[in-house]
Enzyme design. Sequence first.
Site, mmCIF file in Angstrom:
data_model
loop_
_atom_site.group_PDB
_atom_site.id
_atom_site.type_symbol
_atom_site.label_atom_id
_atom_site.label_comp_id
_atom_site.label_asym_id
_atom_site.label_seq_id
_atom_site.Cartn_x
_atom_site.Cartn_y
_atom_site.Cartn_z
ATOM 1 N N ASP A 194 0.841 -1.197 0.000
ATOM 2 C CA ASP A 194 0.000 0.000 0.000
ATOM 3 C C ASP A 194 0.873 1.242 0.000
ATOM 4 O O ASP A 194 2.083 1.177 0.218
ATOM 5 C CB ASP A 194 -0.952 -0.028 1.208
ATOM 6 C CG ASP A 194 -0.201 -0.149 2.512
ATOM 7 O OD1 ASP A 194 0.546 0.784 2.862
ATOM 8 O OD2 ASP A 194 -0.336 -1.185 3.203
ATOM 9 N N GLU B 117 21.601 -22.233 -18.254
ATOM 10 C CA GLU B 117 20.765 -21.296 -17.473
ATOM 11 C C GLU B 117 21.614 -20.130 -16.961
ATOM 12 O O GLU B 117 21.155 -18.976 -16.940
ATOM 13 C CB GLU B 117 20.108 -22.033 -16.302
ATOM 14 C CG GLU B 117 18.975 -22.953 -16.749
ATOM 15 C CD GLU B 117 18.414 -23.789 -15.613
ATOM 16 O OE1 GLU B 117 17.184 -23.970 -15.583
ATOM 17 O OE2 GLU B 117 19.198 -24.269 -14.763
#
Length: 729
Positions: free
Chosen positions: A535, A615
């Site tokens: 928030d 990777e």
Amino acid sequence: MIILDRQNGLFTLQTRNSTYQIKIGAHGVLLHSYYGPRVDGEDLSRLIRSADRGASVYPNDNGPDRTFSLDMLPQEYSSCGVSDFRLPSIEFEMPSGSRSADLRYTGFEVRRGKYAIQGLPAFWAADEAEADTLVLFMEDKTAQAAVELYYGVFEDCDLITRAVRVVNRGAETLRLCRCASLCLDFSHSDLDMITFNGRHLMERCPDRGPLRPGVQGVGSIRGTSSHQHNPFVVLCDPEANEDYGTAYGAVLVYSGSFEALAERNQFELSRLVMGINPYQFGWNLGPGEAFDAPEAALVCSPCGFGQMSRQFHKAIREHLIRDPYQGARRPILINNWEATTFNFNAEKLLSIAKEAAPLGLELFVMDDGWFGQRNDDNAGLGDWYVNTDKLPGGLEALVPQIQALGMKFGIWVEPEMVNEDSGLYREHPDWVLQVPGRAPCRGRGQLVLDFSRKDVRDHVYGQLRAMLSSADISYVKWDMNRSLSDVYSAALPRERQGEVFHRYVLGVYEMLEQMRSDFPGLFIEGCCGGGGRFDAGMLYYTPQIWCSDNTDAIDRLRIQYGTSFCYPPDAMGAHVSAVPNGSTGRTVPMETRGVVAMSGTFGYEMDLGETTQDEKNVIKEQVAQYKRCWELVQKGDYYRLTDPFRNPLFNAWEHVTPDRRCALVSVVTGTTYAAPAYMTLRLKGLDPALKYRVNGQDVYSGALLMSAGFPLPQPQDDYLAFQLLLEAE
Ligand code: DGJ
């Protein structure tokens, strides 16, 4: 800009694209004339109509005139129990026992610059030129209360902030039972409401529906803003979309229990009220004392959600976040949580760090499990000293070894919580939130410390300060893993128990502020079981927040999409993690995981010792790509190109520099199928007249890319991703 029209009793707040107007009505009732797309030089109070209708009730000082009922008039800050039967904004319990409020205007003040709110997060302006403040003074004579309405006007961001202060002017205690931060009335009701809802592992999914007669809305009574509903809502034209229609966004700058309610009434007027949830709330104001409601902020976009979001992003980046990396790139991090959970020691951490450093990762974050007797989630919280069985020599030994690899060091904490199996709890069992005579509920095996108490906070912070001072720590992940229950403080008398929820939040803010001022270079990332306290309140202290515990790249498309309606990408913690994903079991290519994570604050959360050389090569490329593009993500304008809840074929989004000379377009495809549809992607936000070189190869005009679009290649597998880097010639 704030424009005063004394003759007609009008206050007009003007931003670049919006206008907000307030009118002093009869008997000093403050009426709301208008909020919407910019209208210059008009008295918009013509929109205010009144009639003797609907068995109306009207203020006594109205005499025989039956047309002035508050119930039919758009209010600036609605009162309670005095002829407005819609959602109240404020409610006092007076010494007499009456619960009502009747506010009348008494005066105003205009100030250069932006007001601040003591002890609460708020949008700020660096200097007086960036914002203006209007204060409207009101009073309730019977309650002997003064109410001050604050408006901050940030023209450039189309942002209007609101705050409310209540002062007890009487000689006896006044109890505040409700005090909204925002009341916004509309003289029409053909509006849709969008709320952002979900659960742990799937936060902030948009839900849209027409405003229906009566009251509807969302809220939290968990003591946090919550995974379930975010304190951000949108009201918009029924036809509004990303690029079209009027959209109003309202965000509460608060991290505790909140309520956001909309009401459509009998005469097709509508109202939005937003603020602290009145559930178990009651604040005692002694004579002369003041209460500050948290701030709320509004953006009105005349052209859809896209612009509304970009204005919120700009305002949050430039006027809310206080970032120690202001202007500079945030470090790319590696976090050990998904790799090890609680099972690690210094050797294991160093092995991950040694793999990470040569790949270009810059910050090593040691997550949960380093302290006390923390070997699982039933013990240790509250004991913020190093577990030397795991880390012999403590942080003093570990941190320099990480730094010797060329990385910064960060650490995880969960200050608000305690396990019963901890030294802190054994010594202070009375420091938790608990109802006298009832054993408190557990969540994740832990109890909640009473952060409304200064002695409790001081003790916890003392431990954290010692820990943070013991080594060169650059970053803290401040976690919080359960909702508040048994909300009762042993330190407050019976009549003040209604203050505990809010005092708890104030306590969290106070400690965060203390940490920021004691350790000025420290970067704090917020977290609450992932995105349970994502928030605007937390963003004032923690410039980025872990967006969700769900790191599955495909689920993240939805979570980050919903989050982006209010919050900027650089606020969203996002990591590449191992596959099959721990939350969904899904396997998504490494390239795709990278594309999704680098649309937030980029990092990794996996055991790099278990990755293949291929990777690792991909990770190196991703790091290089992020280093090329970070300014676009951290500072660029964000465009949602598709809706991942609706488009099964592909999802796309775009970051564009404010000068429109450079853009990064990211695309993730869905599951593949035979005889597929052709896919074309039309870009946004470019300069039609400019020529853009795409990925260093072909050149296209902005007009072509936006109008005709870009043909997407046919995916040969599930969940593929690619990026287009556009650079103006
Ligand atoms: C919840 C967080 O969201 C995770 O990232 C991790 O830090 C765990 N808590 C640790 O307990």
